[in-house]
Design an enzyme around this catalytic site. Structure first.
Site, short mmCIF file in Angstrom:
data_model
loop_
_atom_site.label_atom_id
_atom_site.label_comp_id
_atom_site.label_asym_id
_atom_site.label_seq_id
_atom_site.Cartn_x
_atom_site.Cartn_y
_atom_site.Cartn_z
N TYR A 100 0.91 -1.18 -0.02
CA TYR A 100 -0.09 0.09 -0.03
C TYR A 100 1.09 1.26 0.08
O TYR A 100 1.78 1.45 0.82
CB TYR A 100 -1.08 0.28 1.18
CG TYR A 100 -1.78 1.39 1.29
CD1 TYR A 100 -2.89 1.39 0.77
CD2 TYR A 100 -1.25 2.27 2.16
CE1 TYR A 100 -3.60 2.76 0.99
CE2 TYR A 100 -1.95 3.42 2.23
CZ TYR A 100 -3.30 3.78 1.62
OH TYR A 100 -3.88 4.64 1.67
N GLU A 183 -2.71 7.65 -4.53
CA GLU A 183 -2.61 6.62 -3.72
C GLU A 183 -2.79 5.35 -4.71
O GLU A 183 -3.44 5.21 -5.83
CB GLU A 183 -4.16 6.30 -2.95
CG GLU A 183 -4.21 4.86 -2.20
CD GLU A 183 -5.52 4.63 -1.58
OE1 GLU A 183 -5.55 5.12 -0.42
OE2 GLU A 183 -6.64 4.45 -2.20
#
Length: 361
Positions: A100, A183
């Site tokens: 992530y 992101e």
């Protein structure tokens, strides 16, 4: 403004971040010419401005034999009220590990905050709640155009070194595209290398003109209603409705719901100086989200008067449970009105959120 996945991935490609081979479809018939390039197994992703599209049936697996029929099926769907008009057909990756990576604005320092974890994937919220020690974070000086090597080493730990280059490139995306969020979730390793399997970029609305981005989005009926009344509204995939005044307070409420194991159904900032009719429409709008079981109203009265908020909540006359925390101007009168009408009032945001999470447990 949130870019659609294919738009965000086009930005990443522009900056040299590897993305899977893929094509945007506006009809199922457009898939056939690309089948050889996609390979035998691929994924079809509805390009809709909504969270939780996977769980809502907006992401389907396909292969050469079933691809066109699966695309036709997806084009017939509505994902949380939004019809599917575009599909990203993308090569299916042989994923070895998921990471992530995100960059956002740290509210306390007002500087870019970079988050990275080797325990990545779509359940990042669970990781953040149950194992926060696994998430590495650094705050970067926005005057730096490039991240120093020591900062990259601190972030990636034992992850492949190529990821350091991707972090550097995503940082440039964040700065140069006037992003509020950049992101990659998940960032994956495969036998062919590292790829951004999904991407999310939110561009500051004030910078859309400078970035040459036109606002051309498909809106749900509720989003149109929110625009009509000037609410900042984002629909999510939980069961706890949220109404606050001010983006910071509303986001803090969402964060606390996540912290206590709940899921917010929306973000709604009613704005400052909200009168009773405006509050009434906000409450009814959130109550119209099908998944909402309970609504948290968390407002601080400054130019917004607590008695006006109370009148709006009462006038909404909805069936869902409403739990309220009010503080500030005319607080005593607001509390009296709500208590006399049978609404639950609690003294702190913490207590309100805990009670709401308990209702949905």
């Amino acid at each position: 403004m949130k870019l659609r996945e294919y738009e965000a991935k086009n930005v990443l490609r522009e900056y040299g971040i590897p993305i899977p081979a893929g094509f945007l479809l506006t009809s199922a018939g457009e898939l056939a010419p690309h089948l050889d390039e996609l390979g035998n197994a691929f994924v079809l992703k509805a390009q809709v401005d909504i969270g939780g599209r996977g769980k809502a049936g907006g992401i389907l697996m396909a292969d050469k034999k079933t691809g066109t029929a699966t695309a036709e099926e997806l084009f017939k769907k509505e994902i949380k009220g939004i019809p599917v008009k575009e599909i990203l057909a993308e090569q299916r990756l042989a994923i070895q590990h998921e990471y992530y990576l995100s960059i956002t604005v740290d509210r306390s320092t007002k500087q870019p905050l970079i988050l990275f974890t080797e325990a990545g994937g779509v359940e990042i919220e669970v990781t953040a709640r149950e194992h926060p020690e696994l998430i590495r974070k650094v705050v970067a000086n926005p005057l730096m155009r490039d991240l120093p090597p020591f900062m990259l080493r601190e972030l990636i730990g034992t992850a492949p070194k190529e990821i350091g280059q991707i972090i550097s490139k995503l940082y440039r995306v964040f700065l140069e595209k006037d992003a509020l969020l950049a992101e990659i979730n998940p960032l994956v390793t495969t036998p062919q290398g590292v790829f951004a399997a999904d991407a999310k970029i939110i561009v500051d609305d004030n910078a859309l003109g400078r970035q040459g981005i036109s606002v051309n989005r498909d809106l749900t009926d509720r989003e149109r209603e929110a625009e009509k009344y000037g609410f900042s509204f984002v629909e999510l995939d939980g069961a706890i409705g949220v109404i606050g005044n001010g983006a910071g307070l509303t986001m803090a409420t969402l964060d606390l719901i996540e912290y206590y194991g709940g899921k917010a159904a929306n973000f709604l900032d009613v704005g400052g100086g909200a009168e009773s009719e405006r509050v009434m429409h906000a409450v009814r709008l959130v109550a119209s989200v099908p998944a909402v079981k309970v609504i948290v109203v968390n407002l601080l009265g400054g130019i917004t008067k607590c008695d006006e908020v109370a009148k709006g909540i009462i006038a909404a006359a909805i069936s869902q449970k409403v739990i309220v925390r009010l503080a500030g101007t005319n607080e005593a009168e607001g509390r009296r009105l709500l208590l006399e009408s049978g609404y639950e009032m609690l003294d702190t945001m913490d207590l309100v959120v805990k009670k709401a999470v308990a209702v949905t447990a």
